[in-house]
Motif scaffolding. Structure first.
Motif, PDB file in Angstrom:
ATOM      1  N   PRO A  89       0.816  -1.229   0.000  1.00 59.66           N
ATOM      2  CA  PRO A  89       0.000   0.000   0.000  1.00 59.66           C
ATOM      3  C   PRO A  89       0.842   1.267   0.000  1.00 59.66           C
ATOM      4  N   VAL A  90       2.061   1.188   0.541  1.00 53.70           N
ATOM      5  CA  VAL A  90       2.943   2.357   0.542  1.00 53.70           C
ATOM      6  C   VAL A  90       3.357   2.698  -0.887  1.00 53.70           C
ATOM      7  N   ARG A  91       3.711   1.681  -1.666  1.00 54.83           N
ATOM      8  CA  ARG A  91       4.103   1.933  -3.058  1.00 54.83           C
ATOM      9  C   ARG A  91       2.934   2.488  -3.863  1.00 54.83           C
ATOM     10  N   GLU A  92       1.736   1.996  -3.576  1.00 56.47           N
ATOM     11  CA  GLU A  92       0.557   2.545  -4.250  1.00 56.47           C
ATOM     12  C   GLU A  92       0.347   4.003  -3.847  1.00 56.47           C
ATOM     13  N   ALA A  93       0.579   4.307  -2.559  1.00 53.72           N
ATOM     14  CA  ALA A  93       0.463   5.692  -2.084  1.00 53.72           C
ATOM     15  C   ALA A  93       1.486   6.586  -2.781  1.00 53.72           C
ATOM     16  N   PHE A  94       2.710   6.071  -2.973  1.00 55.05           N
ATOM     17  CA  PHE A  94       3.739   6.838  -3.684  1.00 55.05           C
ATOM     18  C   PHE A  94       3.281   7.167  -5.103  1.00 55.05           C
ATOM     19  N   ARG A  95       2.658   6.195  -5.772  1.00 56.64           N
ATOM     20  CA  ARG A  95       2.192   6.442  -7.142  1.00 56.64           C
ATOM     21  C   ARG A  95       1.104   7.514  -7.161  1.00 56.64           C
ATOM     22  N   GLU A  96       0.234   7.505  -6.145  1.00 56.72           N
ATOM     23  CA  GLU A  96      -0.803   8.542  -6.069  1.00 56.72           C
ATOM     24  C   GLU A  96      -0.180   9.916  -5.827  1.00 56.72           C
ATOM     25  N   LEU A  97       0.820   9.972  -4.962  1.00 56.96           N
ATOM     26  CA  LEU A  97       1.506  11.242  -4.695  1.00 56.96           C
ATOM     27  C   LEU A  97       2.180  11.761  -5.962  1.00 56.96           C
ATOM     28  N   ARG A 102       1.159  11.168  -9.042  1.00 57.25           N
ATOM     29  CA  ARG A 102       0.095  11.668  -9.923  1.00 57.25           C
ATOM     30  C   ARG A 102      -0.388  13.044  -9.475  1.00 57.25           C
ATOM     31  N   ASP A 103      -0.318  13.303  -8.166  1.00 62.38           N
ATOM     32  CA  ASP A 103      -0.743  14.601  -7.634  1.00 62.38           C
ATOM     33  C   ASP A 103       0.347  15.659  -7.754  1.00 62.38           C
ATOM     34  N   GLY A 104       1.521  15.277  -8.271  1.00 58.10           N
ATOM     35  CA  GLY A 104       2.589  16.244  -8.472  1.00 58.10           C
ATOM     36  C   GLY A 104       3.372  16.597  -7.222  1.00 58.10           C
ATOM     37  N   LEU A 105       3.332  15.737  -6.207  1.00 57.88           N
ATOM     38  CA  LEU A 105       4.033  16.036  -4.958  1.00 57.88           C
ATOM     39  C   LEU A 105       5.390  15.346  -4.861  1.00 57.88           C
ATOM     40  N   VAL A 106       5.571  14.250  -5.579  1.00 57.64           N
ATOM     41  CA  VAL A 106       6.837  13.516  -5.537  1.00 57.64           C
ATOM     42  C   VAL A 106       7.208  13.071  -6.945  1.00 57.64           C
ATOM     43  N   GLU A 107       8.463  12.657  -7.081  1.00 55.33           N
ATOM     44  CA  GLU A 107       8.935  12.015  -8.308  1.00 55.33           C
ATOM     45  C   GLU A 107       9.398  10.612  -7.968  1.00 55.33           C
ATOM     46  N   LEU A 108       9.154   9.672  -8.869  1.00 57.72           N
ATOM     47  CA  LEU A 108       9.596   8.296  -8.677  1.00 57.72           C
ATOM     48  C   LEU A 108      10.794   8.038  -9.583  1.00 57.72           C
ATOM     49  N   HIS A 109      11.918   7.647  -8.976  1.00 56.26           N
ATOM     50  CA  HIS A 109      13.151   7.399  -9.717  1.00 56.26           C
ATOM     51  C   HIS A 109      13.509   5.917  -9.626  1.00 56.26           C
ATOM     52  N   ARG A 134      -9.594  18.722 -12.007  1.00 57.22           N
ATOM     53  CA  ARG A 134      -8.575  17.675 -11.910  1.00 57.22           C
ATOM     54  C   ARG A 134      -7.199  18.221 -12.293  1.00 57.22           C
ATOM     55  N   ILE A 135      -7.144  19.025 -13.339  1.00 55.35           N
ATOM     56  CA  ILE A 135      -5.874  19.615 -13.765  1.00 55.35           C
ATOM     57  C   ILE A 135      -5.364  20.600 -12.716  1.00 55.35           C
ATOM     58  N   ARG A 158      -6.103  20.766  -9.566  1.00 54.81           N
ATOM     59  CA  ARG A 158      -5.780  20.140  -8.281  1.00 54.81           C
ATOM     60  C   ARG A 158      -4.284  19.816  -8.220  1.00 54.81           C
ATOM     61  N   GLU A 159      -3.747  19.282  -9.303  1.00 62.40           N
ATOM     62  CA  GLU A 159      -2.315  18.966  -9.342  1.00 62.40           C
ATOM     63  C   GLU A 159      -1.474  20.237  -9.301  1.00 62.40           C
ATOM     64  N   LEU A 160      -1.889  21.263 -10.044  1.00 57.80           N
ATOM     65  CA  LEU A 160      -1.120  22.510 -10.064  1.00 57.80           C
ATOM     66  C   LEU A 160      -1.129  23.192  -8.697  1.00 57.80           C
ATOM     67  N   HIS A 161      -2.261  23.165  -8.020  1.00 57.61           N
ATOM     68  CA  HIS A 161      -2.336  23.765  -6.687  1.00 57.61           C
ATOM     69  C   HIS A 161      -1.455  23.003  -5.700  1.00 57.61           C
ATOM     70  N   ALA A 162      -1.438  21.682  -5.812  1.00 56.19           N
ATOM     71  CA  ALA A 162      -0.586  20.886  -4.923  1.00 56.19           C
ATOM     72  C   ALA A 162       0.882  21.235  -5.141  1.00 56.19           C
ATOM     73  N   ARG A 163       1.280  21.380  -6.409  1.00 56.38           N
ATOM     74  CA  ARG A 163       2.666  21.752  -6.703  1.00 56.38           C
ATOM     75  C   ARG A 163       2.969  23.151  -6.167  1.00 56.38           C
ATOM     76  N   MET A 164       2.007  24.064  -6.309  1.00 52.17           N
ATOM     77  CA  MET A 164       2.213  25.423  -5.804  1.00 52.17           C
ATOM     78  C   MET A 164       2.475  25.411  -4.304  1.00 52.17           C
ATOM     79  N   ARG A 165       1.720  24.607  -3.575  1.00 48.33           N
ATOM     80  CA  ARG A 165       1.887  24.565  -2.118  1.00 48.33           C
ATOM     81  C   ARG A 165       3.281  24.065  -1.748  1.00 48.33           C
TER      82      ARG A 165
END
Length: 230
Positions: free
Chosen positions: A52-60, A62-69, A155-156, A158-165
């Motif tokens: 579930p943690v890896r799934e949470a990372f994928r959601e984060l 998609r929301d523009g809060l993290v990058e997966l390397h 939806r678009i 929401r991601e931009l606002h998350a990145r702004m924060r």
């Protein structure tokens, strides 16, 4: 390592609850940009398995809060002045249309909430608390987006606002004072139902934030250059 309880929430999967908990820590600055999140460590913190943690990372992601390397794993995104300028350009276009759509639809309750947020924003800047002011500013804008009733646009944005924060958390100490937003003229247009005027004011409002941010970035570059050449 201290185990972090994951609050129960009806209709949310465990992965989603972990995602929300991590997002709150990122947006609050507890997990600053550049922080590496290891699935095994996070799983131990939340008392669960890695899945579930890896799934949470994928959601984060998609929301523009993290990058997966591939090799570094999950990393909280860093602030980039160029990206911030681009986000503000896109927001100016989309939120101008959101204001046009929202103007005839806003209820008295929604208008009262927007007025409260506008006051909170101005009071925060007046008190020298830009972090609180930015949060109220984004909440105000999100209230307009929600009232527009366009799910694709929301939806678009929401991601931009998350990145702004996240980016504002990283740049909070260097945001120019002239970036202080004002909302009451926009609120008056929304209250009157004048979609065209609300749209124009929203576009100019966000454009002014972009200009102020660009000016602040230029000032910091000049200060840095002067520091290293003197």
């Amino acid at each position: 390592m201290v185990e972090i309880p994951v609050p129960k929430a009806p209709g949310r999967t465990l992965a989603r609850r972990i995602c929300v908990a991590l997002a709150e820590r990122i947006l609050s600055g507890e997990l600053p940009p550049g922080t590496r999140l290891k699935d095994c460590d996070v799983a131990r913190q939340f008392g669960t398995s890695n899945t579930p943690v890896r799934e949470a990372f994928r959601e984060l992601a998609r929301d523009g809060l993290v990058e997966l390397h591939p090799y570094r794993g999950c990393v909280v995104l860093s602030a980039d002045p160029g990206e911030l300028a681009e986000i503000l350009e896109v927001r100016a276009v989309l939120e101008a249309e959101a204001a046009r759509l929202a103007a005839p639809r806003l209820t008295c309750e929604q208008l009262a909430e927007l007025e409260l947020l506008a006051d909170q924003c101005e009071n925060a800047y007046a008190a020298g608390e830009p972090q609180r002011g930015i949060a109220a500013d984004l909440d105000f804008h999100w209230g307009v987006v929600e009232a527009a009733g366009n799910e694709t646009m929301a939806r678009i944005l929401r991601e931009l606002h998350a990145r702004m924060r996240v980016m504002c958390q990283a740049r909070i100490a260097t945001l120019p004072a002239s970036a202080e937003p004002t909302h009451h003229a926009l609120l008056a247009a929304l209250r009157s139902g004048d979609g065209d005027r609300a749209s124009a004011l929203m576009a100019e409002h966000i454009a002014s934030q972009r200009r102020a941010t660009a000016a602040g970035s230029q000032e910091r570059r000049e200060e840095a250059q002067e520091t290293y050449t003197t």
